[in-house]
Design a protein around this motif. Sequence first.
Motif, PDB file in Angstrom:
ATOM      1  N   PRO A 156      11.902  16.099  -4.608  1.00  0.00           N
ATOM      2  CA  PRO A 156      11.547  14.694  -4.403  1.00  0.00           C
ATOM      3  C   PRO A 156      12.530  13.783  -5.140  1.00  0.00           C
ATOM      4  CG  PRO A 156       9.632  15.980  -5.066  1.00  0.00           C
ATOM      5  CD  PRO A 156      10.827  16.852  -5.268  1.00  0.00           C
ATOM      6  N   ASN A 157      12.537  12.514  -4.764  1.00  0.00           N
ATOM      7  CA  ASN A 157      13.385  11.548  -5.452  1.00  0.00           C
ATOM      8  C   ASN A 157      13.022  11.470  -6.937  1.00  0.00           C
ATOM      9  OD1 ASN A 157      14.476  10.903  -2.954  1.00  0.00           O
ATOM     10  ND2 ASN A 157      14.454   8.707  -3.368  1.00  0.00           N
ATOM     11  N   PRO A 158      14.015  11.365  -7.802  1.00  0.00           N
ATOM     12  CA  PRO A 158      13.730  11.197  -9.229  1.00  0.00           C
ATOM     13  C   PRO A 158      13.403   9.745  -9.560  1.00  0.00           C
ATOM     14  CG  PRO A 158      16.096  11.216  -8.877  1.00  0.00           C
ATOM     15  CD  PRO A 158      15.463  11.462  -7.530  1.00  0.00           C
ATOM     16  N   ASP A 159      12.951   9.521 -10.780  1.00  0.00           N
ATOM     17  CA  ASP A 159      12.736   8.156 -11.251  1.00  0.00           C
ATOM     18  C   ASP A 159      14.018   7.345 -11.089  1.00  0.00           C
ATOM     19  OD1 ASP A 159      10.147   8.704 -11.899  1.00  0.00           O
ATOM     20  OD2 ASP A 159      10.482   8.914 -14.051  1.00  0.00           O
ATOM     21  N   ARG A 160      13.839   6.050 -10.937  1.00  0.00           N
ATOM     22  CA  ARG A 160      14.867   5.057 -10.630  1.00  0.00           C
ATOM     23  C   ARG A 160      15.288   5.084  -9.172  1.00  0.00           C
ATOM     24  NH1 ARG A 160      16.195   2.548 -15.242  1.00  0.00           N
ATOM     25  NH2 ARG A 160      15.814   3.685 -17.187  1.00  0.00           N
ATOM     26  N   HIS A 161      14.872   6.106  -8.445  1.00  0.00           N
ATOM     27  CA  HIS A 161      15.080   6.150  -7.000  1.00  0.00           C
ATOM     28  C   HIS A 161      13.743   6.336  -6.276  1.00  0.00           C
ATOM     29  CE1 HIS A 161      19.450   6.393  -7.557  1.00  0.00           C
ATOM     30  NE2 HIS A 161      19.171   7.218  -8.549  1.00  0.00           N
ATOM     31  N   LEU A 162      12.659   6.078  -7.003  1.00  0.00           N
ATOM     32  CA  LEU A 162      11.303   6.226  -6.485  1.00  0.00           C
ATOM     33  C   LEU A 162      10.470   5.059  -6.991  1.00  0.00           C
ATOM     34  CD1 LEU A 162       9.301   8.214  -5.001  1.00  0.00           C
ATOM     35  CD2 LEU A 162       8.744   9.101  -7.275  1.00  0.00           C
ATOM     36  N   ALA A 163       9.741   4.419  -6.101  1.00  0.00           N
ATOM     37  CA  ALA A 163       8.870   3.313  -6.479  1.00  0.00           C
ATOM     38  C   ALA A 163       7.417   3.717  -6.259  1.00  0.00           C
ATOM     39  CB  ALA A 163       9.204   2.056  -5.677  1.00  0.00           C
ATOM     40  N   ILE A 164       6.530   2.972  -6.897  1.00  0.00           N
ATOM     41  CA  ILE A 164       5.101   3.167  -6.692  1.00  0.00           C
ATOM     42  C   ILE A 164       4.479   1.809  -6.415  1.00  0.00           C
ATOM     43  CG2 ILE A 164       4.571   2.985  -9.165  1.00  0.00           C
ATOM     44  CD1 ILE A 164       2.372   5.129  -8.658  1.00  0.00           C
ATOM     45  N   ALA A 165       3.503   1.776  -5.528  1.00  0.00           N
ATOM     46  CA  ALA A 165       2.900   0.500  -5.135  1.00  0.00           C
ATOM     47  C   ALA A 165       1.427   0.688  -4.832  1.00  0.00           C
ATOM     48  CB  ALA A 165       3.611  -0.061  -3.896  1.00  0.00           C
ATOM     49  N   VAL A 166       0.696  -0.439  -4.910  1.00  0.00           N
ATOM     50  CA  VAL A 166      -0.667  -0.487  -4.401  1.00  0.00           C
ATOM     51  C   VAL A 166      -0.725  -1.522  -3.293  1.00  0.00           C
ATOM     52  CG1 VAL A 166      -1.855   0.313  -6.469  1.00  0.00           C
ATOM     53  CG2 VAL A 166      -1.371  -2.128  -6.194  1.00  0.00           C
ATOM     54  N   ARG A 167      -1.617  -1.279  -2.346  1.00  0.00           N
ATOM     55  CA  ARG A 167      -1.797  -2.174  -1.215  1.00  0.00           C
ATOM     56  C   ARG A 167      -3.262  -2.357  -0.923  1.00  0.00           C
ATOM     57  NH1 ARG A 167      -3.542   0.347   3.868  1.00  0.00           N
ATOM     58  NH2 ARG A 167      -5.292   0.203   2.421  1.00  0.00           N
ATOM     59  N   GLY A 168      -3.646  -3.598  -0.588  1.00  0.00           N
ATOM     60  CA  GLY A 168      -5.012  -3.893  -0.186  1.00  0.00           C
ATOM     61  C   GLY A 168      -5.033  -5.025   0.815  1.00  0.00           C
ATOM     62  N   TYR A 169      -6.231  -5.510   1.131  1.00  0.00           N
ATOM     63  CA  TYR A 169      -6.398  -6.627   2.074  1.00  0.00           C
ATOM     64  C   TYR A 169      -7.242  -7.702   1.399  1.00  0.00           C
ATOM     65  CZ  TYR A 169      -4.523  -3.365   5.453  1.00  0.00           C
ATOM     66  OH  TYR A 169      -3.707  -2.470   6.098  1.00  0.00           O
ATOM     67  N   ALA A 170      -6.808  -8.957   1.587  1.00  0.00           N
ATOM     68  CA  ALA A 170      -7.484 -10.078   0.937  1.00  0.00           C
ATOM     69  C   ALA A 170      -7.613 -11.232   1.916  1.00  0.00           C
ATOM     70  CB  ALA A 170      -6.685 -10.527  -0.292  1.00  0.00           C
ATOM     71  N   PRO A 171      -8.594 -12.123   1.711  1.00  0.00           N
ATOM     72  CA  PRO A 171      -8.693 -13.316   2.562  1.00  0.00           C
ATOM     73  C   PRO A 171      -7.407 -14.142   2.472  1.00  0.00           C
ATOM     74  CG  PRO A 171     -10.680 -13.034   1.240  1.00  0.00           C
ATOM     75  CD  PRO A 171      -9.689 -12.046   0.726  1.00  0.00           C
ATOM     76  N   HIS A 172      -7.024 -14.737   3.610  1.00  0.00           N
ATOM     77  CA  HIS A 172      -5.787 -15.532   3.654  1.00  0.00           C
ATOM     78  C   HIS A 172      -6.050 -16.829   4.399  1.00  0.00           C
ATOM     79  CE1 HIS A 172      -1.502 -16.452   3.889  1.00  0.00           C
ATOM     80  NE2 HIS A 172      -1.708 -16.782   5.148  1.00  0.00           N
ATOM     81  N   ARG A 173      -5.716 -17.940   3.737  1.00  0.00           N
ATOM     82  CA  ARG A 173      -5.881 -19.251   4.360  1.00  0.00           C
ATOM     83  C   ARG A 173      -4.597 -20.070   4.299  1.00  0.00           C
ATOM     84  NH1 ARG A 173     -10.115 -18.135   1.122  1.00  0.00           N
ATOM     85  NH2 ARG A 173     -12.139 -17.740   2.115  1.00  0.00           N
ATOM     86  N   GLY A 174      -3.533 -19.480   3.860  1.00  0.00           N
ATOM     87  CA  GLY A 174      -2.278 -20.199   3.693  1.00  0.00           C
ATOM     88  C   GLY A 174      -1.446 -20.221   4.952  1.00  0.00           C
ATOM     89  N   PRO A 175      -0.175 -20.619   4.814  1.00  0.00           N
ATOM     90  CA  PRO A 175       0.713 -20.711   5.972  1.00  0.00           C
ATOM     91  C   PRO A 175       1.056 -19.338   6.544  1.00  0.00           C
ATOM     92  CG  PRO A 175       1.922 -21.099   3.942  1.00  0.00           C
ATOM     93  CD  PRO A 175       0.478 -21.049   3.566  1.00  0.00           C
TER      94      PRO A 175
END
Length: 369
Positions: A156-175
């Motif tokens: 697998p990719n080593p650190d500095r070439h691998l990112a970690i993220a979280v994703r969710g869904y939220a209400p949106h009223r903006g542009p």
Amino acid sequence: MGYDVVVIGAGPAGAAAALAARRAGADVLLVDRADFPRDKPCGDGITAHALDVLAALGVPDAAAGFAPVPALRLRSPHGREAAGPLARPSFTVPREVFDARLVDAAIAAGARFRRHTVRRIAPGEHVEIEGIGTARTVIGADGAGSVVRRALGHPPNPDRHLAIAVRGYAPHRGPAEQLIVTSASGWPAYAWSFPIGDGRANVGYGEVLRGTPVTREHLRARMAALLPGLDPGAVTGLRGHHLPLSTRRPPPGRGPVLLAGDALSLINPFTGEGIFYAVLSGALAGAAAAAGPPGQAARRYARRLRERLGRHLRHSTTAAWLARRAWIADAAVGASHADRRVFQAMISLGLDDGLLDARTALRIARHVR
């Protein structure tokens, strides 16, 4: 049982590979450990270039029913901002919908689908797939933890070439604009909010791993801190995922075994965008797998991938190395605010197959403080 092509992983890369191989007349089995529809943590952003690839594969309506997102706003690590219309609108389509549409299209084109968890393959004159049988060619589109990649001997990719993220869904009223807010804390890191058009937005936060543990609580806190007006208690469906960045890619295959999408570490190092890379690499892999002798499939694929993405990947890797310095990212956003052509060039470099041309680099240099 033997197949012409077995595609392991039925996300966008795998479905595109199955579609391309079927268009070339191959007998195709598409395998995934999940039934569809199924959720997949992702920013859900679908660019116009990704839709072009799918339309060429006979799927013109992959984003049908979802509102176009015509604009993008960027905020630099130290607060500079650039915003404007995209050259062509993007879409935000939840992967639960998007991936199922592509799998359905592959099945409609004649591919067979089987739910099965592949734990081992054995490359040879005919590739053996545990629990499946044999194939003349195998395409590994099985994500960041790819079994096929491991079978080829690539870690697998080593650190500095691998990112970690979280994703969710939220209400949106903006542009109706995509928002990317970068962060000097933990840089390279950013939060995003991509409106879907149904009163919700896909929201998340990710950062490049640098050798120290990153907790889910940290990721959630950074997302809440960076996205204006976000109510953390209103976020649903929060899931984490790894992003193998394109700055460290294994060879695209060996003999009759190919890698596509996340399994090939095709994630843009600026934006975390991977859908365009996934469908394009999948399409190229599927065509190469069906085009001639299986033993030469990896060579055919590597050549086509190099012709189509080689310059872009070199430019994005160089630009990502430069942008590890937050002040360069500040300058890039400042130049994008002052010059529409720079804005479009930076968007193209981050979302499709753009290049870091000399004019853009000069304009960025002029905005260094």
